[in-house]
Design an enzyme around this catalytic site. Structure first.
Site, mmCIF file in Angstrom:
data_model
loop_
_atom_site.group_PDB
_atom_site.id
_atom_site.type_symbol
_atom_site.label_atom_id
_atom_site.label_comp_id
_atom_site.label_asym_id
_atom_site.label_seq_id
_atom_site.Cartn_x
_atom_site.Cartn_y
_atom_site.Cartn_z
ATOM 1 N N LYS A 66 31.256 -5.976 58.348
ATOM 2 C CA LYS A 66 31.362 -7.286 57.675
ATOM 3 C C LYS A 66 30.797 -7.296 56.244
ATOM 4 C CE LYS A 66 31.568 -10.595 61.469
ATOM 5 N NZ LYS A 66 30.959 -11.815 62.010
ATOM 6 N N ASP A 102 32.973 -18.035 59.927
ATOM 7 C CA ASP A 102 32.017 -18.240 61.023
ATOM 8 C C ASP A 102 31.277 -19.582 60.905
ATOM 9 O OD1 ASP A 102 32.438 -15.921 62.512
ATOM 10 O OD2 ASP A 102 31.013 -14.752 61.326
HETATM 11 P P1 NAP Z 1 21.275 -10.483 63.801
HETATM 12 O O1 NAP Z 1 21.707 -10.573 62.392
HETATM 13 O O2 NAP Z 1 20.851 -9.177 64.355
HETATM 14 O O3 NAP Z 1 20.045 -11.542 63.983
HETATM 15 C C1 NAP Z 1 19.327 -11.586 65.193
HETATM 16 C C2 NAP Z 1 18.373 -12.773 65.207
HETATM 17 O O4 NAP Z 1 17.753 -12.801 66.513
HETATM 18 C C3 NAP Z 1 17.239 -12.682 64.195
HETATM 19 O O5 NAP Z 1 16.855 -13.971 63.802
HETATM 20 C C4 NAP Z 1 16.126 -12.011 65.021
HETATM 21 O O6 NAP Z 1 14.822 -12.314 64.574
HETATM 22 C C5 NAP Z 1 16.336 -12.701 66.358
HETATM 23 N N1 NAP Z 1 15.770 -11.928 67.458
HETATM 24 C C6 NAP Z 1 16.303 -10.816 68.034
HETATM 25 N N2 NAP Z 1 15.493 -10.376 69.013
HETATM 26 C C7 NAP Z 1 14.428 -11.229 69.054
HETATM 27 C C8 NAP Z 1 13.260 -11.316 69.861
HETATM 28 N N3 NAP Z 1 13.027 -10.441 70.845
HETATM 29 N N4 NAP Z 1 12.386 -12.321 69.637
HETATM 30 C C9 NAP Z 1 12.614 -13.238 68.645
HETATM 31 N N5 NAP Z 1 13.712 -13.209 67.844
HETATM 32 C C10 NAP Z 1 14.610 -12.220 68.050
HETATM 33 O O7 NAP Z 1 22.395 -11.022 64.800
HETATM 34 P P2 NAP Z 1 23.573 -12.090 64.497
HETATM 35 O O8 NAP Z 1 24.754 -11.373 64.009
HETATM 36 O O9 NAP Z 1 23.008 -13.213 63.699
HETATM 37 O O10 NAP Z 1 23.926 -12.574 65.985
HETATM 38 C C11 NAP Z 1 22.983 -13.301 66.748
HETATM 39 C C12 NAP Z 1 23.641 -13.840 68.032
HETATM 40 O O11 NAP Z 1 24.725 -14.700 67.700
HETATM 41 C C13 NAP Z 1 24.222 -12.760 68.951
HETATM 42 O O12 NAP Z 1 23.922 -13.135 70.279
HETATM 43 C C14 NAP Z 1 25.720 -12.859 68.706
HETATM 44 O O13 NAP Z 1 26.483 -12.463 69.832
HETATM 45 C C15 NAP Z 1 25.890 -14.358 68.449
HETATM 46 N N6 NAP Z 1 27.066 -14.679 67.629
HETATM 47 C C16 NAP Z 1 27.994 -15.556 68.157
HETATM 48 C C17 NAP Z 1 29.116 -15.897 67.410
HETATM 49 C C18 NAP Z 1 30.144 -16.845 67.983
HETATM 50 O O14 NAP Z 1 31.283 -16.882 67.463
HETATM 51 N N7 NAP Z 1 29.812 -17.631 68.971
HETATM 52 C C19 NAP Z 1 29.294 -15.351 66.117
HETATM 53 C C20 NAP Z 1 28.309 -14.472 65.601
HETATM 54 C C21 NAP Z 1 27.200 -14.159 66.373
HETATM 55 P P3 NAP Z 1 14.070 -11.353 63.500
HETATM 56 O O15 NAP Z 1 14.589 -11.768 62.148
HETATM 57 O O16 NAP Z 1 12.646 -11.660 63.723
HETATM 58 O O17 NAP Z 1 14.446 -9.937 63.852
#
Ligand code: NAP
Length: 280
Positions: A66, A102
């Site tokens: 992306k 998104d």
């Molecule tokens: P990302 O960039 O890796 O961000 C992950 C986020 O989760 C960060 O804020 C991270 O905090 C937090 N996190 C992860 N593990 C944690 C823990 N153990 N304790 C506290 N905070 C934690 O991921 P992303 O791309 O934003 O995606 C996040 C979620 O959204 C995923 O589940 C994905 O499947 C979902 N999603 C859904 C859609 C949809 O269309 N519905 C679209 C995109 C994403 P830190 O900054 O502290 O690491």
């Protein structure tokens, strides 16, 4: 001649997008096909050049490409540029232009389920990753008044706020502070990966202070009902999972390619069926 669209990613076998888009092409009588392309990181530049050469009319971009795809495109829309990620590429006059649907997909789905616009509501975003950035910046672009951010890593939340090109009143909170202040929020948007399968019992924060008239949107859709959603529901709040966001980001991409917005209910149902028919 049949037009070719697709999605590029690594891995790509699990993608729900081909089923959603091919159904929409068929239902709307559009002579086109949507194919999942498994593209490795090192092949991305060659893949984009190849897609242009063979005349691919547009495509979606998923993990891990992306951000890496941005310099390979002829143009990137300002919102996608600010978000730092492209999920949709359109072809116009033999040029590839990148967008990010998104955030807009999320907001459309949220407004619909909430029953009115959320822009004047007091909003909390939990998380500061890629999905949070798309949602926060798009809320900012659309004129949201007050959006606070709570994240485990304070530095990431601070970067998110500092780099936002739109004026949004934002307080940054630790997760524990957000727990205490939860009663202040009309809308709570959960964007972390906590609660995703297989860690389905986990929650990013406790909901003791959530208001019964609050609305919680968790962007996870597998499982269909996260532990956080269950807890919020027990406390009287209305809840929504991430299926609507996923369906709408796809519907908006489709609209950019064809000029027609497909039925998001139908797209959502296709994904739900592929996930095993579970509902929230
Ligand atoms: P990302 O960039 O890796 O961000 C992950 C986020 O989760 C960060 O804020 C991270 O905090 C937090 N996190 C992860 N593990 C944690 C823990 N153990 N304790 C506290 N905070 C934690 O991921 P992303 O791309 O934003 O995606 C996040 C979620 O959204 C995923 O589940 C994905 O499947 C979902 N999603 C859904 C859609 C949809 O269309 N519905 C679209 C995109 C994403 P830190 O900054 O502290 O690491």
């Amino acid at each position: 001649m049949k037009k070719l669209y697709g999605v590029i990613g690594d891995p790509i076998g699990h993608s729900m997008s081909p089923a959603m888009h091919n159904d929409a092409f068929e239902t709307l009588g559009i002579n086109a096909y949507y194919h999942p392309f498994h593209i490795k990181r090192e092949d991305l530049a060659a893949a984009v050049a190849g897609m242009k050469a063979i005349g691919v009319s547009g495509f979606n971009v998923t993990v891990p490409h992306k951000t890496a795809i941005m310099p390979l495109l002829d143009e990137v829309d300002p919102l996608a540029q600010a978000i730092g990620a492209v999920n949709t590429v359109i072809r116009s006059d033999n040029r590839y232009i990148g967008y990010n649907t998104d955030g807009e997909g999320f907001i459309r789905g949220l407004n619909e389920e909430y029953g009115k616009s959320v822009l004047d509501k007091h909003i909390l975003i939990i998380g500061a990753g890629g999905a949070a950035r798309a949602i926060y910046y798009t809320l900012g672009q659309q004129g949201a008044k007050r959006v606070d951010i709570a994240n485990r890593t304070a530095e990431k939340a601070s970067q998110l706020k500092e780099r936002c090109p739109y004026a949004v009143e934002t307080e940054l909170l630790a997760l524990i502070e957000a727990e205490e202040k939860l009663g202040d929020y009309d809308i709570i948007i959960q964007t972390t990966s906590i609660g995703m399968s297989p860690g389905v019992d986990k929650m990013p924060l406790r909901l003791a202070n959530i208001r019964p008239d609050a609305f919680l949107s968790d962007i996870i859709y597998n499982p269909a009902q996260t532990a956080l959603m269950k807890e919020a529901g027990l406390r009287g709040a209305r809840v929504q999972n991430g299926l609507r966001m996923f369906a709408y980001q796809g519907a908006l991409a489709f609209e950019k390619w064809t000029g027609v917005l497909p039925d998001p209910d139908r797209m959502e149902k296709i994904v739900q069926d592929k996930l095993g028919g579970k509902t929230c």
